[in-house]
Write an enzyme that holds these catalytic residues in place. Structure first.
Site, PDB file in Angstrom:
ATOM      1  N   ARG A  28       0.797  -1.216   0.000  1.00  0.00           N
ATOM      2  CA  ARG A  28       0.000   0.000   0.000  1.00  0.00           C
ATOM      3  C   ARG A  28       0.842   1.285   0.000  1.00  0.00           C
ATOM      4  NH1 ARG A  28      -3.563   2.146   3.951  1.00  0.00           N
ATOM      5  NH2 ARG A  28      -5.388   3.039   2.928  1.00  0.00           N
ATOM      6  N   CYS A  52       8.618  31.225  28.048  1.00  0.00           N
ATOM      7  CA  CYS A  52       8.358  29.791  28.278  1.00  0.00           C
ATOM      8  C   CYS A  52       8.070  29.542  29.753  1.00  0.00           C
ATOM      9  CB  CYS A  52       9.580  28.981  27.844  1.00  0.00           C
ATOM     10  SG  CYS A  52       9.538  27.267  28.396  1.00  0.00           S
ATOM     11  N   CYS A  55      11.065  27.306  31.423  1.00  0.00           N
ATOM     12  CA  CYS A  55      12.464  27.753  31.540  1.00  0.00           C
ATOM     13  C   CYS A  55      12.762  28.190  32.986  1.00  0.00           C
ATOM     14  CB  CYS A  55      12.733  28.907  30.572  1.00  0.00           C
ATOM     15  SG  CYS A  55      13.203  28.364  28.912  1.00  0.00           S
ATOM     16  N   ASP A  78       0.239  22.537  37.224  1.00  0.00           N
ATOM     17  CA  ASP A  78      -0.638  23.627  37.654  1.00  0.00           C
ATOM     18  C   ASP A  78      -2.088  23.391  37.226  1.00  0.00           C
ATOM     19  OD1 ASP A  78       1.489  25.175  38.810  1.00  0.00           O
ATOM     20  OD2 ASP A  78       2.121  25.692  36.774  1.00  0.00           O
ATOM     21  N   HIS A 115      16.176  25.333  26.791  1.00  0.00           N
ATOM     22  CA  HIS A 115      14.887  25.321  26.098  1.00  0.00           C
ATOM     23  C   HIS A 115      14.959  24.569  24.770  1.00  0.00           C
ATOM     24  CE1 HIS A 115      10.915  27.032  25.179  1.00  0.00           C
ATOM     25  NE2 HIS A 115      11.357  27.284  23.972  1.00  0.00           N
ATOM     26  N   ASN A 155       5.411  13.595  25.561  1.00  0.00           N
ATOM     27  CA  ASN A 155       4.873  13.966  24.254  1.00  0.00           C
ATOM     28  C   ASN A 155       5.862  14.924  23.632  1.00  0.00           C
ATOM     29  OD1 ASN A 155       2.441  12.582  24.476  1.00  0.00           O
ATOM     30  ND2 ASN A 155       1.507  14.278  25.583  1.00  0.00           N
ATOM     31  N   SER A 163       2.430  20.969  24.364  1.00  0.00           N
ATOM     32  CA  SER A 163       2.033  22.371  24.378  1.00  0.00           C
ATOM     33  C   SER A 163       3.251  23.292  24.444  1.00  0.00           C
ATOM     34  CB  SER A 163       1.108  22.635  25.567  1.00  0.00           C
ATOM     35  OG  SER A 163       1.710  22.160  26.757  1.00  0.00           O
ATOM     36  N   HIS A 166       9.890  23.073  25.230  1.00  0.00           N
ATOM     37  CA  HIS A 166      10.901  22.845  26.271  1.00  0.00           C
ATOM     38  C   HIS A 166      10.887  21.357  26.661  1.00  0.00           C
ATOM     39  CE1 HIS A 166      13.402  24.797  29.507  1.00  0.00           C
ATOM     40  NE2 HIS A 166      13.400  23.518  29.847  1.00  0.00           N
ATOM     41  N   HIS A 168      10.478  18.121  28.325  1.00  0.00           N
ATOM     42  CA  HIS A 168       9.869  17.753  29.603  1.00  0.00           C
ATOM     43  C   HIS A 168       9.001  16.510  29.426  1.00  0.00           C
ATOM     44  CE1 HIS A 168       6.499  19.847  27.670  1.00  0.00           C
ATOM     45  NE2 HIS A 168       5.701  19.259  28.530  1.00  0.00           N
ATOM     46  N   GLN A 170       5.748  14.059  31.622  1.00  0.00           N
ATOM     47  CA  GLN A 170       4.744  14.102  32.670  1.00  0.00           C
ATOM     48  C   GLN A 170       4.743  12.784  33.426  1.00  0.00           C
ATOM     49  OE1 GLN A 170       0.935  15.920  31.737  1.00  0.00           O
ATOM     50  NE2 GLN A 170       1.624  16.133  29.618  1.00  0.00           N
ATOM     51  N   GLU A 184      -1.988  -5.378  29.655  1.00  0.00           N
ATOM     52  CA  GLU A 184      -0.642  -5.972  29.660  1.00  0.00           C
ATOM     53  C   GLU A 184      -0.471  -6.897  30.870  1.00  0.00           C
ATOM     54  OE1 GLU A 184       2.489  -3.118  29.143  1.00  0.00           O
ATOM     55  OE2 GLU A 184       2.003  -2.824  27.024  1.00  0.00           O
ATOM     56  N   PHE A 314      -2.524   8.651   9.930  1.00  0.00           N
ATOM     57  CA  PHE A 314      -3.776   8.927  10.646  1.00  0.00           C
ATOM     58  C   PHE A 314      -4.458   7.623  11.002  1.00  0.00           C
ATOM     59  CE2 PHE A 314      -2.990  12.907   8.527  1.00  0.00           C
ATOM     60  CZ  PHE A 314      -3.307  13.818   9.507  1.00  0.00           C
ATOM     61  N   GLN A 325      -3.984  -0.721  11.278  1.00  0.00           N
ATOM     62  CA  GLN A 325      -3.461  -1.176   9.994  1.00  0.00           C
ATOM     63  C   GLN A 325      -2.169  -0.426   9.725  1.00  0.00           C
ATOM     64  OE1 GLN A 325      -3.503   0.950   7.065  1.00  0.00           O
ATOM     65  NE2 GLN A 325      -2.761  -0.631   5.665  1.00  0.00           N
TER      66      GLN A 325
END
Ligand code: ZN
Ligand code: ZN
Ligand code: ZN
Length: 349
Positions: A28, A52, A55, A78, A115, A155, A163, A166, A168, A170, A184, A314, A325
């Protein structure tokens, strides 16, 4: 059917961790692309950005001010998605409208005061400092009696919803096991019961033996494109030793983890000569006070890019309604990532 046929013929592959199938359509990739082309993200060159909120020394949106930190920095989010003290709430109407209150703790870890740095551009010893912070956080959250699961995730890049550029990650600590951890856990426990061995130990042996999907490895870790990968350049980082969480790594294994994280992200950046976007995270044993001899420590990288810095995959249509797929085979993806090399493209002459 031999594994060579898998490069030519449409087929399904089984994901033993999620116990689900992924559809592979190798032919494909030849179709013409007339879909969405992502904007190339602007090069992020500021070492310090006064605007930022991550920073050092800057004020955050909530009004708190960051320490003038010199290596890593941890703070409570926050705008957390979860709060440690929520009232007990339980709803159950006919087993169809079912809800429960959920307690949690959400933190942010800055990897570096710089940064403009990413894991791929940090030194192994700088990454080691981040690993030490992750380990301490995991241990202290585990000590919080009601925390049953700790999710560390990053991310990277605007296309993955980060967002702020810098560097980082979570940390979300939950009172209950998230869906994927639960699936799992079932898979690990099921395999241990039926085969009397570890699911990912057995899988690791096959990958090291075949060497068809390995991107890079060191003494303690290996990065492979898993046989059942859904995302085009998805990888799985496996510890070579059977252990269940960061706090079981020896000091030298932490260094090897830093090495493998640095190398896999360089492979990624080199592939399309861009700061490669991804979501990544570690899957560690549940922190529910039970022994977890079945669990095998690992990390997943889920990058969205498909064919260039501007063409994304996508998950729509059949993937939303049927099953995941992929076009390029995992073996093809591993070869491309390996060829991309380990000298960062920005460091080449
Ligand atoms: Zn910053
Ligand atoms: Zn294992
Ligand atoms: Zn996992």
């Amino acid at each position: 059917m031999s594994s060579a046929d898998l490069q030519q013929i449409s087929h399904r592959r089984f994901n033993p961790l999620m116990r689900e199938w992924v559809l592979v359509s190798p032919h494909r990739t030849h179709r013409p692309w007339l879909g969405k082309v992502e904007e190339l993200p602007a090069a992020n060159q500021l070492q310090y950005d006064p605007g930022c909120y991550l920073c050092p020394g800057n004020e955050r949106a909530g009004g708190a001010r960051n320490l003038k930190y010199a290596s890593t920095f941890v703070f409570d989010n926050d705008y957390p998605s979860l709060f440690p003290d929520v009232p007990n709430l339980e709803v159950n109407e006919s087993g169809l409208l079912v809800a429960r209150s959920e307690a949690g703790i959400c933190r942010v870890v800055c990897f570096s005061p710089r940064h403009d740095l990413t894991i791929a551009r940090m030194t192994a010893s700088e990454i080691r400092e981040v690993i030490d912070v992750w380990t301490t956080q995991f241990q202290s959250l585990e000590q919080t009696g009601w925390v049953r699961h700790v999710q560390i995730f990053e991310n990277r890049g605007a296309s993955m919803g980060a967002s702020n550029p810098h560097p980082h990650c979570q940390i979300w600590a939950n009172a209950s096991l998230p869906n994927i951890a639960e699936r799992e856990l079932d898979a690990f426990q099921g395999h241990r019961k039926s085969k009397k061995s570890g699911l990912l130990c057995d899988y690791l042996r096959i990958e090291l033996d075949r060497n068809e999907r390995t991107v890079c490895q060191n003494e303690a870790f290996v990065a492979v494109v898993p046989f059942w990968a859904v995302w085009p350049f998805e990888t799985l980082i496996l510890s070579k030793r059977h252990l269940a969480a960061l706090d079981e790594l020896s000091s030298s294994e932490r260094d090897f983890l830093a090495d493998i994280l640095r190398r896999i992200t360089i492979h990624y950046d080199n592939l399309f000569k861009t700061s490669f976007p991804y979501s990544m995270g570690f899957h560690q044993r549940p922190t529910d006070g039970q022994p977890h001899p079945e669990w095998h420590f690992h990390a997943h990288y889920y990058p969205p890019l498909l064919r260039s810095a501007t063409v994304q995959k996508f998950m729509v249509g059949f993937e939303m309604l049927g099953s995941p797929q992929r076009d390029i085979t995992p073996e093809g993806a591993a070869a491309l990532l390996t060829q991309a090399g380990e000298v960062h493209y920005l460091d080449r002459d």
